[in-house]
Design a protein around this motif. Structure first.
Motif, PDB file in Angstrom:
ATOM      1  N   ARG B 166      -0.331   8.531  -8.786  1.00  0.00           N
ATOM      2  CA  ARG B 166       0.222   7.355  -8.093  1.00  0.00           C
ATOM      3  C   ARG B 166      -0.938   6.562  -7.491  1.00  0.00           C
ATOM      4  N   VAL B 167      -1.142   5.370  -8.003  1.00  0.00           N
ATOM      5  CA  VAL B 167      -2.294   4.565  -7.568  1.00  0.00           C
ATOM      6  C   VAL B 167      -1.805   3.327  -6.810  1.00  0.00           C
ATOM      7  N   ALA B 168      -2.433   3.072  -5.674  1.00  0.00           N
ATOM      8  CA  ALA B 168      -2.154   1.821  -4.953  1.00  0.00           C
ATOM      9  C   ALA B 168      -3.455   1.013  -4.924  1.00  0.00           C
ATOM     10  N   VAL B 169      -3.344  -0.264  -5.208  1.00  0.00           N
ATOM     11  CA  VAL B 169      -4.542  -1.110  -5.294  1.00  0.00           C
ATOM     12  C   VAL B 169      -4.471  -2.231  -4.264  1.00  0.00           C
ATOM     13  N   LEU B 176      -8.465  -7.827  -9.807  1.00  0.00           N
ATOM     14  CA  LEU B 176      -8.178  -6.621 -10.596  1.00  0.00           C
ATOM     15  C   LEU B 176      -6.940  -6.851 -11.456  1.00  0.00           C
ATOM     16  N   LEU B 177      -5.870  -7.323 -10.818  1.00  0.00           N
ATOM     17  CA  LEU B 177      -4.646  -7.602 -11.576  1.00  0.00           C
ATOM     18  C   LEU B 177      -4.781  -8.927 -12.321  1.00  0.00           C
ATOM     19  N   VAL B 194       0.346  -2.748  -6.812  1.00  0.00           N
ATOM     20  CA  VAL B 194      -0.773  -3.643  -6.481  1.00  0.00           C
ATOM     21  C   VAL B 194      -0.392  -4.595  -5.356  1.00  0.00           C
ATOM     22  N   LEU B 195      -1.223  -4.620  -4.332  1.00  0.00           N
ATOM     23  CA  LEU B 195      -1.041  -5.573  -3.229  1.00  0.00           C
ATOM     24  C   LEU B 195      -2.131  -6.635  -3.387  1.00  0.00           C
ATOM     25  N   THR B 196      -1.743  -7.872  -3.648  1.00  0.00           N
ATOM     26  CA  THR B 196      -2.756  -8.924  -3.821  1.00  0.00           C
ATOM     27  C   THR B 196      -2.779  -9.848  -2.605  1.00  0.00           C
ATOM     28  N   GLY B 197      -3.930 -10.445  -2.392  1.00  0.00           N
ATOM     29  CA  GLY B 197      -4.049 -11.489  -1.370  1.00  0.00           C
ATOM     30  C   GLY B 197      -4.207 -10.982   0.049  1.00  0.00           C
ATOM     31  N   LEU B 205      -4.087   0.023   4.915  1.00  0.00           N
ATOM     32  CA  LEU B 205      -3.197   0.731   5.847  1.00  0.00           C
ATOM     33  C   LEU B 205      -1.737   0.528   5.459  1.00  0.00           C
ATOM     34  N   TRP B 206      -1.439  -0.683   5.095  1.00  0.00           N
ATOM     35  CA  TRP B 206      -0.076  -1.054   4.685  1.00  0.00           C
ATOM     36  C   TRP B 206       0.362  -0.173   3.495  1.00  0.00           C
ATOM     37  N   LEU B 207      -0.525  -0.078   2.501  1.00  0.00           N
ATOM     38  CA  LEU B 207      -0.195   0.701   1.306  1.00  0.00           C
ATOM     39  C   LEU B 207      -0.081   2.191   1.620  1.00  0.00           C
TER      40      LEU B 207
END
Lengths: 169, 289
Positions: B166-169, B176-177, B194-197, B205-207
């Motif tokens: 399980r990867v979080a980016v 990356l995306l 993926v969290l962008t921006g 921390l959010w992820l």
């Protein structure tokens, strides 16, 4: 037959007077619509930092008449961004859609188009505020003048018709 | 639409027409400097796109297109010296605007570099075993600027994710995306969120709180906050995968921020990328505990 001819001349001249009065009314409606839309734009920019394409789309959906046409046209022209600058797209949409405005109104709008999206936020808000103030001033002046102008247009139409009848007959 | 197409979309008419002929040549960057001919960076070398110099108006049109005629929304990115446009990074240079001693953006623009992201599947195949053959370990990918860190990181994320991790980016700059306007982007694997921006530190921390990742990936540790976010993530039990600007371990040790990063002992493996273009070499080093 002569009576019919005189009646037609009088009707045509009165019609021309009415058209002139209607065009002044359309300008007032457009100015009112623009002031409302630009105030909404000011709020959107100040509180949400809304990007211009989204803002224009929003205004196109919330405006009617020529103001709505203007924002819809501008919305459709965003595809040309990069080939032409935003100020040019804005001015062209204004020239096409806002036919009821006079050249001074359009110049005021063109000045705003040169600043929107191009400079920092405070300057854009200042330009919006100045434009709304100027257009609102024009609207108030037009509203005050309108009853007199309407009577004058109708009177001039009737007088021109009567004069033509006298000359012709 | 690939990265090169998106870069063409950004260019004003004349430049777009001239740059078309570089399609399929592996352009890494398009560089525009006012008063100079535009160039394309291919295999580490700049080649002229057109003999006629770039005008200031062309640069302004490019900027207007990149910001969607909304400079106010791009102000925070401009203060960092670059803009993101549908997954492309647009580096800018010119007369800086300084407020309260901090860079706030630009008063005027003189040059722009459009970096074109590329998906190079399989670039890390040769090092997967030495990196993760004995189990997962925190890995730092390093190279010189433009040396292929992001491409390698993207490939490692995809490989590890497709293995079931399980990867979080945290993709602060959407590099990356590289998602375009319709949300499409590079394949980062089947188990990747993926969290962008978002800024790296807050986003990490959010992820960690929300997505419960086994591996947290982030591009380019460049600030103290990024380092703190990495330390926090390591403390939460997630594996780390990140990148940094340095040609080799010695250079990494010479930089105060990275020296601190090494002293914290957050990373156990180093993937060093050297060479340019198609001649890139990948080497795995073990960092001292």
């Amino acid at each position: 037959m002569r009576l019919w001819g005189a009646a037609l001349i009088l009707t045509a001249c009165l019609g021309a007077g009415l058209l002139r009065a209607a065009s002044a009314r359309r300008r007032m409606e457009t100015l009112r619509g623009l002031c409302g839309a630009l105030e909404l734009a000011e709020g959107e920019l100040e509180t949400r930092l809304t990007p211009l394409p989204e803002l224009v789309w929003l205004l196109a959906g919330r405006s009617s008449g020529q103001t709505g046409d203007f924002f819809r046209l501008l919305d459709a022209s965003f595809g040309f961004l990069g080939a032409e600058d935003f100020a040019a797209l804005w001015s062209r949409a204004a020239a096409t859609a806002l036919s009821s405005l006079n050249s001074a109104d359009r110049e005021e709008l063109a000045r705003l188009g040169q600043i929107l999206g191009r400079y920092e936020l405070d300057r854009q808000l200042g330009a919006l505020e100045a434009c709304v103030r100027a257009l609102r001033g024009e609207l108030e002046a037009a509203r005050v003048r309108y009853p007199g102008d309407r009577r004058l247009s109708l009177g001039l139409g009737a007088a021109a018709g009567a004069l033509l009848i006298v000359v012709l007959y | 639409m690939d990265g090169f197409e998106r870069a063409l979309e950004l260019l004003p008419g004349r430049l777009r027409q001239r740059a078309e002929r570089f399609r399929g040549t592996g352009v890494e960057e398009l560089r525009l400097r006012t008063g100079r001919p535009p160039t394309a960076l291919i295999d580490g070398r700049e080649r002229e796109v057109d003999g006629a110099p770039v005008t200031r108006q062309e640069l302004l049109l490019l900027l207007e297109k990149a910001t969607g005629a909304s400079l106010h929304t791009a102000a925070p990115a401009l203060a960092e010296g670059f803009l993101s446009y549908r997954g492309l990074r647009l580096g800018l240079c010119g007369e800086a605007l300084v407020r309260d001693g901090e860079l706030a953006g630009f008063r005027d623009f003189r040059s722009a570099a459009i970096r074109i992201p590329r998906e190079c599947r399989g670039v890390c195949d040769g090092v997967m075993d030495s990196l993760y053959g004995g189990g997962y370990e925190n890995t730092l990918v390093i190279s010189r600027p433009g040396g292929g860190k992001t491409t390698a990181l993207r490939e490692l994320i995809r490989k590890l994710s497709d293995r079931g991790l399980r990867v979080a980016v945290v993709d602060e700059r959407n590099e990356l995306l590289a998602a375009g306007g319709t949300g499409e982007g590079f394949d980062l694997g089947a188990h990747t969120d993926v969290l962008t921006g978002a800024p790296k530190a807050r986003g990490a921390l959010w992820l960690l709180r929300g997505m419960n990742p086994q591996l947290l990936a982030m591009d380019e540790i460049t600030r103290r906050e990024d380092l703190e976010a990495a330390a926090q993530a390591a403390g939460c039990g997630a594996w780390l995968l990140a990148s940094a600007h340095a040609a080799d371990l010695d250079e990494l040790k010479r930089r105060p921020l990275y020296r601190e990063l090494l002293e914290l002992g957050l990373f156990q493996r180093l993937l060093v990328i050297s060479g340019t273009g198609g001649a890139r070499r990948y080497r795995v080093e073990r960092l001292a505990e």
